[in-house]
Enzyme design. Structure first.
Site, PDB file in Angstrom:
ATOM      1  N   HIS A  43       0.819  -1.223   0.000  1.00  0.00           N
ATOM      2  CA  HIS A  43       0.000   0.000   0.000  1.00  0.00           C
ATOM      3  C   HIS A  43       0.852   1.274   0.000  1.00  0.00           C
ATOM      4  CE1 HIS A  43      -3.971  -1.846   0.479  1.00  0.00           C
ATOM      5  NE2 HIS A  43      -3.373  -2.756   1.212  1.00  0.00           N
TER       6      HIS A  43
ATOM      7  N   ASP B 136      -0.710  -4.930   6.036  1.00  0.00           N
ATOM      8  CA  ASP B 136      -1.724  -5.777   5.394  1.00  0.00           C
ATOM      9  C   ASP B 136      -1.442  -5.963   3.903  1.00  0.00           C
ATOM     10  OD1 ASP B 136      -2.192  -3.016   5.110  1.00  0.00           O
ATOM     11  OD2 ASP B 136      -4.205  -3.416   4.357  1.00  0.00           O
ATOM     12  N   GLU B 137      -1.996  -7.038   3.367  1.00  0.00           N
ATOM     13  CA  GLU B 137      -2.084  -7.275   1.921  1.00  0.00           C
ATOM     14  C   GLU B 137      -0.790  -7.012   1.168  1.00  0.00           C
ATOM     15  OE1 GLU B 137      -6.540  -6.521   0.552  1.00  0.00           O
ATOM     16  OE2 GLU B 137      -5.572  -4.632   1.133  1.00  0.00           O
ATOM     17  N   VAL B 138       0.296  -7.633   1.592  1.00  0.00           N
ATOM     18  CA  VAL B 138       1.536  -7.473   0.838  1.00  0.00           C
ATOM     19  C   VAL B 138       1.488  -8.419  -0.356  1.00  0.00           C
ATOM     20  CG1 VAL B 138       4.038  -7.471   0.939  1.00  0.00           C
ATOM     21  CG2 VAL B 138       2.707  -6.963   2.995  1.00  0.00           C
TER      22      VAL B 138
ATOM     23  N   GLU C  92      -2.439  -9.652   9.204  1.00  0.00           N
ATOM     24  CA  GLU C  92      -1.486 -10.423   8.401  1.00  0.00           C
ATOM     25  C   GLU C  92      -0.139 -10.565   9.096  1.00  0.00           C
ATOM     26  OE1 GLU C  92      -3.638  -8.315   7.180  1.00  0.00           O
ATOM     27  OE2 GLU C  92      -4.006  -8.603   5.035  1.00  0.00           O
TER      28      GLU C  92
END
Ligand code: NAG
Ligand code: NAG
Ligand code: NAG
Length: 529
Positions: free
Chosen positions: A262, A322-324, A375
């Protein structure tokens, strides 16, 4: 004193009958009666008790008195009742406030108490609290108890309230990257948060789309990463203003700078920070997450978070995580050889852990605590035992209730957000589902349940800017606010619907563009003019 169950059923009956005040969120213990007292705006005042630790000059309370005066008696709805009119009710001319510990110049923290006792009877009109933060919560409740007769006289009923929050962390997330939110939208939101007794503003400042935070260490980040560096940024002065405005309402500001994913908007202003993606043996010219294999990355993060740690005074920072997306890391030959050297094999979660651990060490050295998205826990990053893990995924890798069980089972404190993504909307009364969530409804020991410090409503900004922020948030976020403040016994959707409908009308009266919950109308006196 009777237990909460008995108290609750008594007062539930009382409030359902007759003209219930629009109390939101519902207090822990309340007893009301039909006896009532008149209040006359021209001589009513908030007063400090002689032995209160807070006295005139206490900015938090002085300013709150002014705000609540304005909210209660604002000229737009107050026409003075006929002076000659005979009042059958005795009068209350002041609310006396006694705060037992000083703290007017402090910041609220996770540990701040917010208990208060409000007593309105023949002898007293009295607000008692240990902290100024508790007094703020009590003033809000007081303002919700005052009602007006059709003739225009203000009244407050004989009432006894003992109140405290069920959870200490009751947050609302705003995303100022997908769309820039003008300062006034943020300040207005803080006002309504206080009406709902929220106490944490989680400020998701930056993301892939834009970098509006004006860093004095790295001014190029905003110059090149904001939508418009002249208009769509938060200056140091803006940030200070948000923090002080929040403080005066008993709200903490939890700043989030999400890495290593992000972060696309960081790239233009920080050359070399992001990972170059490859196609075969050639760089494609596009970039992925923060490059975790370079010393320069950590030098940058040390300098950046040194600044952030001093700009945002709350003990906690939110470090994201988050969300790598591993695709770009996988494509990059330098990263591949680093992985080999470190013995990570093909496990990119280990590379993510390597980055996050190094970052956490940097930030802990600045005497900050941290919150991270789930995460970081799911990927088994080694974190300090006092880390707070925020649960946001509904089903993956497991259902969120299972995730709460695993996180608290490992001894970490948890924040719940998964069922409270208010940017998701649906036709119909979707606040109900939000309301019916029970945060402690997971398998676990009492010790595990005690590790749940609260939760947050999230308003992600892909489809939200200042035009639709308020109606999308309010009164829906109120459902989360009550779940986090009120007793676990307060679960009746019908009772909530009645109060939330009235509270929404009160929000309209206070100038908030809160959307309707259902078919119906607000009584004339509550209509905005
Ligand atoms: C407050 O008093 C009024 C007038 O006596 C009564 O109609 C109303 O039901 C009372 N409200 C509550 C919450 O007890
Ligand atoms: C606040 O209320 C809670 C719940 O009754 C209680 O455990 C706690 O001791 C109270 N704190 C203060 C400072 O009164
Ligand atoms: C990075 O820093 C480490 C530790 O200070 C050092 O051993 C290493 O040689 C440095 N790497 C580069 C590429 O400068």
């Amino acid at each position: 004193m009777a237990g909460p169950g008995l108290w609750f059923s008594l007062l539930l009956a009382a409030a359902l009958a007759g003209r219930a005040a629009a109390l939101w969120p519902w207090p822990q213990y309340i007893q009301t009666s039909e006896s009532h007292y008149a209040i006359f705006p021209y001589n009513f005042q908030f007063r400090y008790h002689a032995s209160s630790a807070a006295q005139p000059g206490c900015s938090v309370l002085d300013e709150a008195f002014q705000r609540y005066r304005d909210l209660l008696f604002s000229s737009s709805w107050w026409q003075p009742p006929e002076r000659t009119r005979k009042q059958h009710a005795p009068e209350k001319s002041s609310l006396v406030i006694l705060v037992s510990t000083p703290g007017c110049n402090e910041l609220p923290s996770l540990e701040s108490g917010e208990n208060y006792t409000l007593t309105i009877n023949d002898d007293h009109c009295f607000l008692l609290s240990e902290t100024v933060w508790g007094a703020l919560r009590g003033l809000e409740t007081f303002s919700q108890l005052v009602w007006r007769s059709p003739e225009g006289t203000f009244f407050i009923n004989k009432t006894e309230i003992e109140d405290f929050p069920r959870f200490p962390h009751r947050g609302l997330l705003l995303d100022t990257s997908r769309h820039y939110l003008p300062l006034t939208s943020i300040l207005d939101t803080l006002d309504v948060m206080a009406y709902n007794k929220f106490n944490v503003f989680h400020w998701h400042l930056v993301d892939d789309s834009s970098f509006p935070y004006d860093s004095f260490t790295f001014p190029e980040l905003t110059r090149k990463g904001s939508y418009d560096p002249a208009t769509h940024i938060y200056t140091a002065q803006d940030v200070k203003e948000v923090i002080e405005y929040a403080r005066l309402r008993g709200i903490r500001v939890l700043a989030e700078f999400d890495t290593p994913g992000h972060t696309l908007s960081w790239g233009p202003g920080a050359p070399g920070l992001l990972t170059p993606c490859y196609s075969g043996s050639h760089p494609t010219g596009t970039f992925g997450p923060v490059n975790p294999i370079l010393n320069s990355t950590y030098e940058f993060m040390s300098a950046f978070f040194l600044e952030v740690s001093s700009v945002f005074p709350d003990f906690y920072l939110h470090l994201g995580g988050d969300e790598v997306d591993f695709t770009c890391w996988k494509s990059n030959p330098d990263i591949q050889s680093f992985m080999k050297k470190q013995g990570f094999g093909n496990d990119f979660k280990q590379l993510e852990s390597f980055y996050v651990q190094t970052l956490l060490n940097i930030v802990s050295a600045y005497d900050k605590g941290y919150v991270v998205w789930q995460e970081v826990f799911d990927n088994k990053v080694k974190v300090r035992p006092d880390t707070i893990i925020q649960v946001w995924r509904e089903e993956t890798p497991v259902r969120y209730t299972k995730e709460m069980e695993l996180i608290t089972g490992a001894g970490f404190r948890a924040l719940l957000s998964a069922p409270w993504y208010l940017n998701h909307i649906a036709y119909g009364p979707d606040w109900r589902e939000v309301y019916m969530v029970e945060p402690l409804d997971f398998k676990g020991s009492p010790q595990q349940k005690a590790l749940v410090i609260g939760g947050e409503a999230c308003m992600w900004g892909e489809y939200v800017d200042s035009t639709n922020l308020a109606p999308r948030l309010w009164p829906r976020a109120g459902a989360v606010a009550e779940r986090l403040w009120s007793s676990e016994l307060v679960t009746s959707v019908d009772f909530a619907f009645k109060r939330l409908t009235r509270f929404r009308c009160e929000l309209l009266r206070r100038g908030v563009q809160a959307q309707p919950l259902s078919v119906g109308y607000c009584e004339q006196e509550f209509e905005e003019t």
